[in-house]
Design an enzyme around this catalytic site. Sequence first.
Site, PDB file in Angstrom:
ATOM      1  N   GLU A 164      56.893  25.192  41.208  1.00  0.00           N
ATOM      2  CA  GLU A 164      57.657  25.355  39.985  1.00  0.00           C
ATOM      3  C   GLU A 164      58.403  24.218  39.546  1.00  0.00           C
ATOM      4  OE1 GLU A 164      59.985  28.894  40.497  1.00  0.00           O
ATOM      5  OE2 GLU A 164      58.110  30.133  40.701  1.00  0.00           O
ATOM      6  N   GLU A 284      52.068  32.734  43.617  1.00  0.00           N
ATOM      7  CA  GLU A 284      53.075  33.854  43.966  1.00  0.00           C
ATOM      8  C   GLU A 284      52.774  34.841  42.783  1.00  0.00           C
ATOM      9  OE1 GLU A 284      57.246  32.286  43.410  1.00  0.00           O
ATOM     10  OE2 GLU A 284      56.893  30.739  44.660  1.00  0.00           O
TER      11      GLU A 284
END
Length: 552
Positions: A164, A284
Site C-alpha cells: 500500500e 488482500e
Amino acid sequence: MALLPLLPATARAADPPVPPPSAPAARSAVAAMQPGWNMGNTYDAIPDETSWGNPPVTRELLRKVRAQGFKSIRLPVTWGTHQGAAPDYRIDPVWMAKVRQVVDWALEENLYVLLNMHHDSWMWVNNLSTDHDAVLARYKATWTQIAAEFRNAPARLVLESINEPQFSNTSGDDENYRLLAELDKVFHTIVRESGGRNTDRLLVLPTLYTNSEQGRLDALAAELADLRDPMVATTIHFYGWWPFSVNINGYTRFDATSEQDLIAQFDRVHNAFTARGIPVIVGEYALLAYDHNRPGIIEAGEQLKYFEFLGAHARERKLTTMLWDAGQFLNRNTLQWRDPDLFAQIRSSWTTRSGTASTDQVFLSKSGPITGQTLTLNPNGTDFQGLRHGSRTLVQGRDYTLSGDQLTLTAAALTELAGDRAYGVNATLEARFSRGVPWRINVRTFDTPVLSSASGDTTGLTIPTRFRGDMLATMAAKYDDGSNAGPADWADFQQWDASFTAYTDDAIKLTPEFVKSLKDGSRVTLTFHFWSGDTVTYHVTKSGDTVTGTSR
C-alpha cells in the site's frame, strides 16, 4: 508551432505505454498461487509478532492453511522496527531468522510465499518526498539484505516491493507516481543484481495505495513498459464498496451498487493487465468492518453474498485472490475457522457458484398471527433442489411453494418451525442448489425492540435495550431542523462502530465520538432500523458534558 494530426483515441499521446506481456512462467506461477491466504497481524505487527493478538507461528498453522485448500500465503513483514541505525540499517538477525523459518516451512508445505515490506510504507517510506536520500538509502539497505538472504530460495518464493505505497507532503498524484516508480525500479535492480534465483524470480509491483482507479493502473502500466521484465506481476487490494464494507449511509446490503463497484474494479484491472498477459494478484481482500469480535456490523447473509460474488468474478477475470486474515477468520490458537459457514462459502467460491437468496432471515412477529413468507432466490446459474430442516426434506406444495424465483414458506410450515415461539432463532433451513454450498435461512420470532431512558456523558451513552429477537441494522440521526447529526454529518445514516454499536443483547451504545459531535442543547432524533423491518425512534439531548436519552 506545427499542428499534429488527430490520432484515434486509442493512440493518443496521453495514453499510457502498453507494457509487454509477462512470460508464461510468470502467468502460470500466479495462477498456481490461487487461492492465497495472508498471515496478517503477525510479522507485520508492531513491535513484535504477538503484539496484535496472534500467537507465535507454528508449522502446524502452515499445514492447516495448506490442508484447507490454499496454494499460497502472503507474508507481510514490518522490517523497520527490527533495524539498526544508518548507514547499515542492519536487520536484527534473530528477526530475519524468524522470517526465514516461516518462509522455509511454507515452501516445504509446497505453498507459494509472497514476501513483502509492509507497515514500513507509512512508518518511514512515506517520507520519501521530504527526506529523499535518507529514505532511499534505508529502502536500498533493507531490500539488499532481504535479497541476499533469499537469493537461493526456490522459485515459489515471490517478492513484493512494498505494501500500500503512499507518500506524504507531495504535490499530488504525478509526484506520487514518480516516487513509486523510483522505489520499484530500485527494488527491481537490487533483487535482479543480487544473483542466484533472484535473477528471474517473480516480482510483484503495486499500484499507488494498491488502488484500482484507472490513473493508478495507467501509472503502473507505464512502470512495466519501462522495466520490460517478463517475470513481473501486479497487485491491488479490495475491501468492497466502502459504504457497505463499514455500514454507513444506509448501505446494509450487498446490493446492485456494491456489486457493480466490484465488477468495475475487477474489470478495470483485467483490461489494464490480465487481458494483456500480465498477471494480477488481489493481494488482500475481505470487508473493512468484518471482525469476529464485532458481529452485526455487516449482516451474516450479506457477507456470504459478497464473498460468493467476489470469488466468482475474480475467477471470471482470472485474478488470483489472497484473503486478508488478521485472526478474524482462522483462530490461530485452535486452528479452527471462527465462522465455518462463512469459510465454506469462501472456499466454494474458488471453484463454483452457489445459490443465495434475498435474505437469510425470516421474521415472525410474536404478537401477530403467522403468515406465509416469501424470499427471492438468486440461483447464480445453479438449479434449486429443495429445502431441508435438519434431516427432514420439506415438501413442495405443503411446506413451501416456488413460482419462478419466488420461494414462499407456508404459514403451516412456519407455525411448526416456530415451535413455542421463543424470541430469537427457532429453526434453520437449508435451501439446496445443484452445486455450491446451501443457503441457510433462520426462522426467527421477534417483537419490536424496546429502548429505555438513559443518561451519560462525553464517554458515551448506553441505552438499555430489549431486542426481543430482533437485530439492529443501522441508525439515522437528525436534529429537529432536519439536518444530519453525528460525526458523518454528510450522511443520513451514521457509521456502525464510529457512532453506535450493538454487541451485547441488552444495550445499544452511542460512542464518545457521536456524543461529542452533538450540538449543545439541540435535540437529536435517532431512528434505529432493525432487520425485521421495524424502526424505533429515540431522542437524545446533550447539555454541557451530560447527555440524556428517552424514547418519548
